[in-house]
Design an enzyme around this catalytic site. Sequence first.
Site, short mmCIF file in Angstrom:
data_model
loop_
_atom_site.label_atom_id
_atom_site.label_comp_id
_atom_site.label_asym_id
_atom_site.label_seq_id
_atom_site.Cartn_x
_atom_site.Cartn_y
_atom_site.Cartn_z
N PRO A 89 0.81 -1.22 0.00
CA PRO A 89 0.00 0.00 0.00
C PRO A 89 0.84 1.27 0.00
CG PRO A 89 -0.12 -1.10 2.14
CD PRO A 89 0.55 -2.04 1.21
N GLU A 116 1.70 -7.72 9.20
CA GLU A 116 1.89 -6.30 9.40
C GLU A 116 2.75 -5.67 8.31
OE1 GLU A 116 1.40 -2.61 11.11
OE2 GLU A 116 0.36 -4.50 11.50
N ARG A 154 -2.82 -8.67 -20.81
CA ARG A 154 -3.70 -8.35 -21.94
C ARG A 154 -3.03 -7.43 -22.94
NH1 ARG A 154 -6.54 -3.73 -21.90
NH2 ARG A 154 -8.41 -4.73 -22.76
N ASP A 169 -8.03 1.61 -25.28
CA ASP A 169 -8.56 1.54 -23.92
C ASP A 169 -8.54 2.90 -23.24
OD1 ASP A 169 -9.10 -1.15 -23.86
OD2 ASP A 169 -7.13 -1.70 -23.06
#
Length: 248
Positions: A89, A116, A154, A169
């Site tokens: 994160p 953690e 992809r 896209d």
Amino acid sequence: MRIDVLSLFPPMFEGVFGESILKKAQEKKAVELNVINFRDFSPNRHNNVDDYPYGGGAGMVLKPEPIFEAIDHVTTSKASSPRIVLMCPQGERFTQRKAEELAKEEHLVFICGHYEGYDERIREHLVTDEISIGDFVLTGGELGAMVVIDSVVRLLPEVLGNEESSVKDSFSSGLLEHPHYTRPAEYKGMKVPSVLISGNHAHIEEWREKESLKRTWQRRPDLLTSYPLTDQHKKWIKEWEKDKNMLE
């Protein structure tokens, strides 16, 4: 391309890697996908991969030995060094541009953590990239890795049925993608824009360009700050801004 994933929960990937585009990509030999349980590389008889953090604190921390040994295992006899991606994160926010960058590599390794966090030596001495799929925390890196891998694979040659699909896209061109319609031409009184069934390809392309710009202007105006707007683009935006001001 070869992609190795280090995870404590390999079965999580079975459904994702065994269906749809990722399955077809493997059948076409465009990509080789492997999932390795790094618990198998634990240095102790209990197969522990985590321990308490030095200095105290909540949670457990992934030990360095299993990760380092697993990386050695997947990179042995490889001529070129792989990109080693830490799902975290704290990492760089994942974008289409990053997917396009990673799609040029021959070998990617994803590390999926739990608990953690990671022993900092993993981050400092193994990893080439740290990636986050958003400003939120998951129970582990597996779901994030699946998202990134799907986005990258992809883009590989011959994976999609139409090579133009990925080029047009959303985000690939710098703008959001234009609206799409298919048959029937009218459904419950709702009609497809006449230009799309006119057969005039020049007008169709202009409509798509305009709608793509309009959708971006409405939903993600931040993307336009770095987009090379033409004089025609600026003219369209002025018209929309005028109409918006009149409604307000």
